[in-house]
Design a protein around this motif. Structure first.
Motif, short mmCIF file in Angstrom:
data_model
loop_
_atom_site.label_atom_id
_atom_site.label_comp_id
_atom_site.label_asym_id
_atom_site.label_seq_id
_atom_site.Cartn_x
_atom_site.Cartn_y
_atom_site.Cartn_z
N ILE A 140 -8.26 15.52 -3.04
CA ILE A 140 -7.05 14.64 -2.82
C ILE A 140 -7.35 13.20 -3.82
N ILE A 141 -6.22 12.93 -4.38
CA ILE A 141 -6.23 11.79 -5.15
C ILE A 141 -5.03 10.90 -4.64
N ILE A 142 -5.78 9.52 -4.12
CA ILE A 142 -4.81 8.86 -3.33
C ILE A 142 -4.67 7.46 -4.52
N VAL A 143 -3.54 7.12 -4.89
CA VAL A 143 -3.16 6.15 -5.51
C VAL A 143 -2.98 4.95 -4.75
N ASP A 144 -3.75 4.06 -4.81
CA ASP A 144 -3.54 2.67 -3.64
C ASP A 144 -2.96 1.64 -4.68
N HIS A 145 -1.43 1.33 -4.26
CA HIS A 145 -0.78 0.45 -5.00
C HIS A 145 -0.99 -0.83 -4.15
N GLU A 146 -1.95 -1.70 -4.43
CA GLU A 146 -2.36 -2.94 -4.26
C GLU A 146 -2.02 -2.99 -2.45
N SER A 147 -2.60 -2.30 -1.75
CA SER A 147 -2.68 -2.29 -0.44
C SER A 147 -3.28 -3.64 0.12
N ASP A 148 -2.54 -4.23 1.03
CA ASP A 148 -3.20 -5.51 1.59
C ASP A 148 -3.07 -5.75 2.96
N ASN A 149 -2.68 -4.49 3.53
CA ASN A 149 -2.68 -4.33 5.10
C ASN A 149 -3.89 -4.20 5.56
N ARG A 150 -4.50 -4.81 6.45
CA ARG A 150 -5.74 -4.75 7.06
C ARG A 150 -5.94 -3.29 7.58
N LYS A 151 -5.23 -2.55 8.35
CA LYS A 151 -5.45 -1.19 8.64
C LYS A 151 -5.59 -0.20 7.43
N SER A 152 -4.49 -0.41 6.49
CA SER A 152 -4.71 0.53 5.05
C SER A 152 -5.83 0.37 4.61
N ILE A 153 -6.49 -1.00 4.43
CA ILE A 153 -7.62 -1.16 3.70
C ILE A 153 -8.85 -0.26 4.33
N GLU A 154 -8.87 -0.71 5.80
CA GLU A 154 -9.70 -0.05 6.42
C GLU A 154 -9.97 1.69 6.40
N LEU A 155 -8.63 2.04 6.47
CA LEU A 155 -8.30 3.58 6.28
C LEU A 155 -8.83 4.08 5.01
N LEU A 156 -8.57 3.37 3.88
CA LEU A 156 -9.12 3.64 2.68
C LEU A 156 -10.76 3.64 2.53
#
Length: 186
Positions: A20-36
């Protein structure tokens, strides 16, 4: 949205040779950052950063370029796995030399059809086949219950040989930064 998608890929999919290759486009949501941050510990997952204006085609081209396998799947972060055999069935079709892009029947949260192929000429220039039909509907001549050839498939969930993707030059990041339809003839 990404959490249920990744969980389904890792735990509800019978196809085990998965990268799985996840392309992270400038995530700034706290929950998203924690998940990543959590996902980085899984050896099957790589996360690559993407900055600048959102460009779906460019992000997928970047991910496919880094993919190690011969088969690639482009999957939006809002896709949820409902059948464990989905990827095995799509890969079985994608490896056949006469096939290009393999699409999936996708459902809306209300259990109606969102995508089941794109038909050129439908409703004018073209349209989504069987949109808003009940998920249990067979459709015209049972086309919703069987594998079919269509003019194009959505980029939200498609599987194809990496060589075919490269042969057509990937996705058109210049002219189609957000909305795409795949129509590949190999």
């Amino acid at each position: 949205m990404l959490g249920p998608c990744i969980y389904g890929l890792l735990h509800r999919t019978d196809y085990k040779q998965i990268e799985i290759i996840i392309v992270d486009h400038e995530s700034d949501n706290r929950k998203s950052i924690e998940l990543l941050a959590t996902l980085r510990s899984d050896e099957r997952i790589r996360i690559i950063p993407q900055t600048g204006p959102f460009n779906y085609s460019e992000m997928n081209n970047k991910a496919v370029q880094q993919a190690r396998g011969e088969i690639v799947a482009l999957i939006n972060n809002d896709i949820e796995v409902i059948d464990p055999n989905w990827l095995s069935e799509m890969v079985a079709l994608a490896v056949l030399p006469q096939n290009g892009a393999i699409g999936a029947k996708l459902l809306y949260p209300n259990d109606t059809v969102q995508h089941a192929g794109f038909i050129m000429g439908l409703g004018g220039a073209g349209g989504h086949a069987f949109r808003h039909f009940a998920s249990t509907s067979l459709g015209y001549q049972a086309r919703l219950a069987m594998t079919s050839n269509v003019s194009a498939v959505t980029g939200a969930c498609l599987v194809l040989r990496k060589a075919v993707f490269e042969e057509v030059g990937g996705l058109n990041a210049h002219d189609l930064p957000v909305s795409i339809m795949m129509s590949i003839y190999a």
